[in-house]
Write a protein that holds these residues in place. Sequence first.
Motif, PDB file in Angstrom:
ATOM      1  N   ASN A   8       0.824  -1.212   0.000  1.00  0.00           N
ATOM      2  CA  ASN A   8       0.000   0.000   0.000  1.00  0.00           C
ATOM      3  C   ASN A   8       0.859   1.264   0.000  1.00  0.00           C
ATOM      4  OD1 ASN A   8      -2.415  -1.591   0.200  1.00  0.00           O
ATOM      5  ND2 ASN A   8      -2.017  -1.817   2.401  1.00  0.00           N
ATOM      6  N   LEU A   9       1.810   1.311  -0.916  1.00  0.00           N
ATOM      7  CA  LEU A   9       2.761   2.419  -0.939  1.00  0.00           C
ATOM      8  C   LEU A   9       2.129   3.725  -1.396  1.00  0.00           C
ATOM      9  CD1 LEU A   9       5.990   0.700  -2.309  1.00  0.00           C
ATOM     10  CD2 LEU A   9       5.184   0.957   0.040  1.00  0.00           C
ATOM     11  N   GLY A  10       0.937   3.664  -1.975  1.00  0.00           N
ATOM     12  CA  GLY A  10       0.289   4.889  -2.416  1.00  0.00           C
ATOM     13  C   GLY A  10      -0.732   5.434  -1.447  1.00  0.00           C
ATOM     14  N   ASP A  11      -0.813   4.888  -0.252  1.00  0.00           N
ATOM     15  CA  ASP A  11      -1.889   5.262   0.664  1.00  0.00           C
ATOM     16  C   ASP A  11      -1.628   6.522   1.476  1.00  0.00           C
ATOM     17  OD1 ASP A  11      -3.237   3.088  -0.212  1.00  0.00           O
ATOM     18  OD2 ASP A  11      -3.234   1.983   1.686  1.00  0.00           O
ATOM     19  N   VAL A  12      -0.369   6.865   1.710  1.00  0.00           N
ATOM     20  CA  VAL A  12      -0.048   7.963   2.629  1.00  0.00           C
ATOM     21  C   VAL A  12       0.536   9.161   1.892  1.00  0.00           C
ATOM     22  CG1 VAL A  12       1.258   8.635   4.685  1.00  0.00           C
ATOM     23  CG2 VAL A  12       0.314   6.323   4.504  1.00  0.00           C
ATOM     24  N   GLY A  13       1.387   8.926   0.908  1.00  0.00           N
ATOM     25  CA  GLY A  13       2.003  10.021   0.169  1.00  0.00           C
ATOM     26  C   GLY A  13       3.190  10.613   0.882  1.00  0.00           C
TER      27      GLY A  13
END
Length: 539
Positions: A8-13
């Motif tokens: 989930n590398l795109g969840d936090v930014g």
Amino acid sequence: MPNLPLRNLGDVGVITDQAPFNLPINAYTRAKNVRFDQGNITRSPAFRDVKDVTTFVPVFISGLYSASGYDSVLIVDDQYNVHTMTNHVITSDYASNATQSSAPVVTATSLANVQYLNREDSSPLYKTPSMNAFAPLVNWPTGFRAKTLRSFGDFLIAMNTQEGVVEFPTRIRFSNIALANNAPDSWDELDTTKSAGFNDLVEMDTPIVDGASLGSNFLIYSSGQVWLMEFVGGTFIFNFRKLFNDVGCINPNCVVEVAGKHYVFDSKDIYTTDGVSRQSIVDGRVKDYIFNGIDSTSTGRCFVQYDPQREEIYFCYKTADDMSEFTNGDGCNRAAVFNYINNTWSFLDLPNVYFGTTANVDTVATYDSVPATATYDTYGGTYASQDSGFTRHVLMVSQQDTADGLTQHRIYGLDGINRDSLLSQPLNTVATKPIFIERTGIDLDESGLPLSGYKNIVKAVPQFSTVSSNKLFDVTFGAADYANETPNYGATSSFNSSTQHKIDSRSAGRYLSYKITTPDLKDFSVSGFDFEVVSTGRL
């Protein structure tokens, strides 16, 4: 520990303002020219050459919606001359007699199928459907000027006016009701047969900067306050009341309405409001990075651009931050990009950009129109996109800056490189900068490892993908012994996503780091890692 899955590398930014060791493990401390979307990290849009501007210096651009066919695009130059681009041909639309200056901001609005342009040192311009060119606004009071001109309901709203030699920085002046295909017939507040009038917001202690409709109301932004204007009819026509006393707007063109909210670029915050309450969307995330880096002498260049295709909002400004690429121009070189669906931030390098808009442009390419030297890697679009080329794109106008390799004033279109590309124009490899992704300060306390312990990433198994013919990614691992120490990075590993499955590493320390770049410009997706981490003891 045998394996640490990172997903989930795109969840936090990007979160720049907190200590790295306090961040979630899938957050990033630096990133630019990438997007955080649907759990992945992907390439941000690239810049394609839509049209060279060779005979004037552009400062403003505005798309004119067309129900069928291609939109026209208004381009205003630094002398307040107006030009129109139709089917990639630029023609003159108005020759100005205004005081010559490149500083004042241009604003655009429309009402009752009539287009308006305004610059604070000149009379507003207008163009009805029956007119062949723009002209000074009919019925506008002689000697009047306005900071900005906007539409609200059936009215034109002039804000922060100069009336003769007297300035009224907190005055709202409204026209008579406009009829379809016509400009308002009066601005005379003394004419009792008309609805024109004005109101001075005497409690407002800073000058009005801009205003914008929000649902059935109109919000007025000064440099330090926000007021609400609502239509009530009758004798008073409008009612005014203060909303916020400690925020405002940094520059005209710095408010956009998206999904029933205003997104506002202020001089000390970026926030959203529904006309009742407000919420900062940068506080504790990227606020300090943006406002500590912004060029305070160039806030007159700031603007906000909405990208409906990508569900993102670009807050554009000039900066000298540590990721700057275009450092010599006077236009915007950075966009802080907010994905309002995923609630993530990233950053985008801008090639000396002065303004943006959305419009559809002719994307049809033929063997005759494409140079013989063109390649599939540099030209975008597909056969399908040429059949249905009426998708609206973000267009940005840029000025020449030879010191940074920008050899021409130009209109750029934001588009994919290898994937989801719709514009057939060539990729500009100077205006489009490489990606950079970095995460520092990984302490692995979430996994139960003590802060005093040394950790060693001995192997990483990335989940990288790309449709580009070049499958290479550059990955570098590093480590630091102390929380505030700059990481010591090892040698960069070139990872081929089609022939390799792992990257070996020897980086060891209390705080681990890694960064990702690519050796070329391409679309890609970074979905996750498996890290094999060994705890090597304490020091």
